[in-house]
Design a protein around this motif. Structure first.
Motif: not given
Length: 173
Positions: A123, A126-127, A129-130, A133-134, A167
């Motif tokens: 998690d 993943g967080r 990465n998110t 990207a944001r 990306s």
């Protein structure tokens, strides 16, 4: 809106990301410096393209892109062929050897992150990465003709119509 102190801390943290980038550079083979790895990664991710598109994705000057492409081509990792729609332009594509090198680079990068982030949960990764990207998307929409603050729904006026929103990572993963 976040407090000014949070933006100051963000600036410090992003400056410290240089250590991560230096770690990535250390795992690259001597014959494949970071610029070459970025060319391979983008061609692997987006497929064949003109050098002008590659320069745009790398976000560097055409002369810098040309040097990176020449290095990669000299090693036999990409081929340049005439663009059937415009004979003045060249299409760049990975060769089988280029795909092999890219596979090795991806393995190296993945192993480095797996080793260094072994105590992170799925998690958390993943967080991260998110959020990265944001962050990248927030900056890619800035500037003349870009998105208004807070309007980052994936549609950005600064992107040409029909361009991908994938990306633009220069890291070979």
């Amino acid at each position: 809106m976040a407090a000014r102190s949070q933006y100051e801390e963000l600036a410090r943290q992003l400056s410290a990301v240089g250590a991560v980038k230096r770690g990535l550079a250390r795992i690259l083979p001597a014959e494949c410096p970071a610029g070459s790895a970025a060319v391979l990664a983008l061609l692997g991710q987006h497929g064949e393209m003109r050098i002008s598109r590659l320069a745009e994705l790398l976000d560097v000057d055409m002369s810098v892109t040309s040097r990176h492409v020449a290095h990669v081509a000299d090693h036999g990792w990409l081929e340049r062929s005439s663009d059937p729609t415009d004979k003045r332009s060249r299409i760049l594509r990975l060769t089988p050897a280029g795909h092999d090198v890219l596979g090795d680079l991806n393995r190296r990068v993945t192993e480095m992150f797996a080793h260094n982030l072994s105590d992170w949960s799925d998690d958390d990764v993943g967080r991260l990465n998110t959020l990265l990207a944001r962050l990248r998307d927030s900056f890619s929409c800035r500037g003349p003709g870009g998105c208004a603050p807070g309007k980052h729904s994936g549609e950005c006026r600064s992107r040409p119509s029909g361009s991908d929103t994938d990306s633009h990572s220069r890291t070979p993963v």
